[in-house]
Design an enzyme around this catalytic site. Structure first.
Site, PDB file in Angstrom:
ATOM      1  N   SER A   1      80.048 -15.236  50.937  1.00 21.47           N
ATOM      2  CA  SER A   1      81.085 -14.450  51.708  1.00 21.47           C
ATOM      3  C   SER A   1      81.060 -14.545  52.814  1.00 21.47           C
ATOM      4  O   SER A   1      80.823 -15.609  53.518  1.00 21.47           O
ATOM      5  CB  SER A   1      80.651 -12.989  51.077  1.00 21.47           C
ATOM      6  OG  SER A   1      81.831 -12.195  51.474  1.00 21.47           O
TER       7      SER A   1
ATOM      8  N   ASN B   1      81.020 -17.308  61.398  1.00 23.70           N
ATOM      9  CA  ASN B   1      81.562 -18.690  61.557  1.00 23.70           C
ATOM     10  C   ASN B   1      80.426 -19.886  61.583  1.00 23.70           C
ATOM     11  O   ASN B   1      79.375 -19.571  61.946  1.00 23.70           O
ATOM     12  CB  ASN B   1      82.283 -18.948  62.677  1.00 23.70           C
ATOM     13  CG  ASN B   1      83.374 -17.968  62.885  1.00 23.70           C
ATOM     14  OD1 ASN B   1      84.488 -18.123  62.401  1.00 23.70           O
ATOM     15  ND2 ASN B   1      83.232 -16.787  63.244  1.00 23.70           N
TER      16      ASN B   1
ATOM     17  N   GLY C   1      83.260 -29.946  48.072  1.00 28.57           N
ATOM     18  CA  GLY C   1      83.823 -30.989  49.289  1.00 28.57           C
ATOM     19  C   GLY C   1      84.316 -30.462  50.531  1.00 28.57           C
ATOM     20  O   GLY C   1      84.179 -30.800  51.396  1.00 28.57           O
ATOM     21  N   GLY C   2      83.965 -28.818  50.852  1.00 29.05           N
ATOM     22  CA  GLY C   2      84.157 -28.094  51.808  1.00 29.05           C
ATOM     23  C   GLY C   2      82.934 -28.343  52.563  1.00 29.05           C
ATOM     24  O   GLY C   2      81.968 -28.964  52.506  1.00 29.05           O
TER      25      GLY C   2
ATOM     26  N   SER D   1      85.616 -27.290  59.029  1.00 30.56           N
ATOM     27  CA  SER D   1      87.403 -27.740  59.095  1.00 30.56           C
ATOM     28  C   SER D   1      88.281 -26.519  59.385  1.00 30.56           C
ATOM     29  O   SER D   1      87.915 -25.322  58.758  1.00 30.56           O
ATOM     30  CB  SER D   1      87.640 -28.206  57.739  1.00 30.56           C
ATOM     31  OG  SER D   1      87.416 -27.267  56.646  1.00 30.56           O
TER      32      SER D   1
ATOM     33  N   THR E   1      92.914 -16.958  72.004  1.00 25.95           N
ATOM     34  CA  THR E   1      93.706 -15.805  71.427  1.00 25.95           C
ATOM     35  C   THR E   1      93.637 -14.619  72.534  1.00 25.95           C
ATOM     36  O   THR E   1      94.629 -13.973  72.859  1.00 25.95           O
ATOM     37  CB  THR E   1      93.579 -15.443  70.181  1.00 25.95           C
ATOM     38  OG1 THR E   1      92.084 -15.176  69.996  1.00 25.95           O
ATOM     39  CG2 THR E   1      93.914 -16.468  69.162  1.00 25.95           C
TER      40      THR E   1
ATOM     41  N   LYS F   1      84.055 -11.447  57.553  1.00 27.81           N
ATOM     42  CA  LYS F   1      85.482 -11.051  57.801  1.00 27.81           C
ATOM     43  C   LYS F   1      85.760 -10.001  56.597  1.00 27.81           C
ATOM     44  O   LYS F   1      86.897  -9.404  56.374  1.00 27.81           O
ATOM     45  CB  LYS F   1      86.528 -12.140  57.756  1.00 27.81           C
ATOM     46  CG  LYS F   1      86.419 -12.837  58.990  1.00 27.81           C
ATOM     47  CD  LYS F   1      87.330 -14.265  58.895  1.00 27.81           C
ATOM     48  CE  LYS F   1      87.312 -14.894  60.049  1.00 27.81           C
ATOM     49  NZ  LYS F   1      85.938 -15.188  60.646  1.00 27.81           N
TER      50      LYS F   1
ATOM     51  N   VAL G   1      87.290 -23.169  65.346  1.00 25.03           N
ATOM     52  CA  VAL G   1      87.875 -23.190  66.671  1.00 25.03           C
ATOM     53  C   VAL G   1      87.101 -24.190  67.411  1.00 25.03           C
ATOM     54  O   VAL G   1      88.080 -24.942  68.349  1.00 25.03           O
ATOM     55  CB  VAL G   1      87.313 -21.740  67.477  1.00 25.03           C
ATOM     56  CG1 VAL G   1      85.786 -21.684  67.612  1.00 25.03           C
ATOM     57  CG2 VAL G   1      87.892 -21.711  68.706  1.00 25.03           C
TER      58      VAL G   1
END
Length: 627
Positions: free
Chosen positions: A417, A457, A301-302, A462, A482, A420, A465
């Site tokens: 994976s 990214n 569902g992601g 969801s 940031t 990060k 940035v």
């Protein structure tokens, strides 16, 4: 009056009128051809009767030729050079058939051969002239309607090519549109000053700021569907400080196929600026892995999991089992699949990967062949606050799946994976690196092929940035970044999902695949571009605020550790990294993570397992307050 009557007619009624017009035209042109050839306005009675008989013979064959060449499929009000080409081909096809039919009918008695050439020319003039005259009539009505309707959005169109022609024509024909075209911009110097459908090419794209002030422009439409991301980025740079909203037309392929109208404008998005050309998959390898197999997708569902499920369904598996802990996410995925006509049996299963017994039941029930493991906690700051939850899901959830996969001799296990996981400075990245190590360790002596796919990214996922920036812009700011120098890799969700499937098909066991992420993007530049695309000025309409790096956050991400070396694969956007063997003591170290007595130094234990993990000093003393 006439327009209203015509608009009320059905398509068949309109076609009947067109065919009646052509019947009259065929009759008249054939008769006039005789009159011109013989230089006689009044033909002798016997010859006139003979001509009438021949007209009756040729009418059906010429109408059939016109129909075959598509003369009755076009819409008169949109008659164009393509329609003229069909008319010429239709008339040209009809003449030799008419000649042949009349030769059979009466051996062309009293019929000069040259009249067929004369009729050919007259038919083209008559049929083409009639259709284009109707278009002129409709255009004059639209022009009159446009003058009566107030068009308030002063707009510049970028591009003076074929797409711009289509766009202008459709805008002019839509009397309800409020787009007021002021002119066009094009970097082709040969088009400067030229007129396109009544609108002048005013200058180059770089002139947009000057022209915007002079004409009070509120909107720009980019009518170059073939523009690359670099070309779009270059164009957008000229809009800074103009308060112009930027829109673009749909893809040319979708326009031509009829999926969308060219006037279905949309905002230029970060995906347009950061996305890349569509991925070309090696269909033989991915099809052989997926087609007619039973496929599990965890985290279905992601953002990545749902796109994986969509892409996998296209490859026609026997069954697709979509697993997620979120009821809402699975419901939304099911809604997406409702729009797809599929022969694949799709099941939606609510399950928690931390529940090993539940996983055992699912494996026993479905007997999957391939598993794509996308279920994970992924948000860095949140996992810094909840490190043990990250461990339970990312580490032990993965361990549960690996052990069950080995038990049921799964053919292939593909772990999703992240970049990060490389030289991590946070709990999330460290737990994902441990998940990689668990898979590598499990490969030893196993019949199941374990592969890992590492990337950065994804656009629009969801919590990422871009959605955050969009929400901040909608709320009037400030847009929070940031650090002014922070950079990230980006790729689109479909591209990431497709490359994951491709990488999974290439694996022989134990490899970490690294996806080509392209060039890194400066987040500060991305924020500025998004503000410009919204038609706002930085500093006047909205502020950019620097908030400082969050716990566990790095200025830049890496795709490889210091000990890893990449090798090319058969796909240009997929590389394979081979690193040192995972230590045999991994199992013992993992047990420490479950020991309640060790919770107070949980980050230290993570560092034992992943020595390259750099613990932020600010976090070392904070753990005590959480356990």
């Amino acid at each position: 009056m006439i327009k209203n009557i015509i608009d009320r007619l059905s398509s068949k009624q309109k076609t009947s009128i067109v065919m009646t017009y052509d019947v009259v035209l065929i009759s008249l042109t054939f008769l006039i051809s005789f009159q011109l050839r013989l230089n006689q306005f009044f033909l002798e009675r016997e010859l006139f009767l003979n001509v009438l008989k021949q007209i009756i013979v040729i009418i059906p064959i010429q109408l059939i030729c016109f129909y075959i060449m598509g003369l009755y499929k076009g819409i008169w009000r949109y008659s164009s050079t393509a329609d003229l080409s069909r008319i010429v081909r239709g008339v040209t096809l009809s003449i030799p058939f008419s000649f042949l039919l009349l030769f059979i009918f009466n051996r062309l008695e009293f019929t000069p051969r040259s009249i067929f050439f004369i009729q050919w020319a007259l038919l083209i003039i008559g049929i083409g002239g009639g259709r284009f005259a109707y278009r002129l009539y409709r255009d004059s009505l639209l022009e009159k309607g446009n003058k009566n309707y107030k068009r308030t959005r002063k707009t510049l169109i970028i591009g003076a090519g074929y797409a711009a022609q289509l766009l202008i024509r459709d805008i002019k024909s839509d009397v309800r549109s409020d787009i007021n075209i002021v002119g066009l911009l094009d970097d082709d110097i040969n088009k400067r000053g030229k007129i396109l459908h009544g609108f002048k090419v005013l200058g180059a794209v770089s002139d947009v700021s000057q022209l915007a002030k002079r004409h009070n422009i509120t909107e720009v439409i980019i009518a170059i569907p073939s523009a690359t991301k670099d070309e779009l980025t270059h164009m957008i740079s000229y809009f800074s400080g103009t308060n112009i909203k930027v829109k673009t037309i749909p893809k040319l392929g979708d326009i031509i196929s009829g999926k969308v109208q060219i006037t279905k404008l949309r905002k230029v998005t970060p995906s347009d600026l950061l996305g890349r050309d569509q991925v070309k998959l090696n269909m033989n390898s991915v099809s052989s892995m997926i087609t007619n197999e039973v496929i599990f997708v965890t985290g279905a569902g992601g953002s990545i999991g749902s796109e994986l499920a969509i892409q996998i369904e296209k490859l026609k598996p026997a069954k697709l089992i979509c697993i997620d802990i979120s009821e809402l996410n699975l419901y939304n995925l099911g809604f997406r699949f409702e729009k797809v006509k599929s022969d694949t049996k799709i099941d939606y299963v609510i399950a928690d990967i931390k529940d090993k017994s539940r996983l055992d039941v699912l494996f026993q029930k479905y007997r999957p062949n391939i598993l794509f493991h996308a279920a994970a906690y992924k948000h860095v700051p949140m996992m810094e606050l909840n490190p043990f939850e990250a461990i339970k899901v990312n580490v032990f959830g993965t361990k549960n799946l690996v052990e069950i996969s080995k038990k049921y001799q799964l053919e292939k296990f593909v772990l999703i994976s992240t970049d990060k996981a490389v030289n991590p400075t946070n709990v999330m990245g460290t737990t994902k690196r441990i998940a990689e190590m668990i898979c590598q360790h499990a490969q030893v002596g196993s019949r199941t092929i374990f592969n890992m796919v590492r990337f950065g990214n994804v656009l629009g996922s969801s919590g990422s940035v871009i959605p955050r920036f969009q929400k901040q812009i909608e709320q009037g700011g400030p847009v929070t970044v940031t650090h002014p120098d922070i950079i990230r890799y980006f790729m689109s969700i479909p591209e990431a999902a497709q490359l994951v499937i491709q990488a999974g098909s290439l694996g022989k066991g134990g490899e970490i695949f690294v996806l080509d992420m392209g060039d890194p993007v400066k987040i500060y530049d991305l924020a500025k571009q998004m503000i410009t695309l919204a038609g706002l000025n930085i500093g006047e309409d909205i502020e950019i605020k620097f908030t400082g790096l969050r716990p566990g956050e790095k200025l830049f991400e890496e795709l490889l550790t210091d000990t890893e070396v990449t090798k090319p694969t058969v796909h240009e956007r997929v590389k394979v990294a081979k690193e040192e063997r995972v230590q045999a003591s991994l199992e013992e170290k993992l047990k420490k993570l479950l020991n309640k007595d060790e919770m107070l130094c949980i980050r230290k234990i993570l560092q034992e397992i992943v020595p390259e993990y750099k613990i932020p000093e600010s976090q070392i003393d904070k753990d005590k307050s959480f356990f």
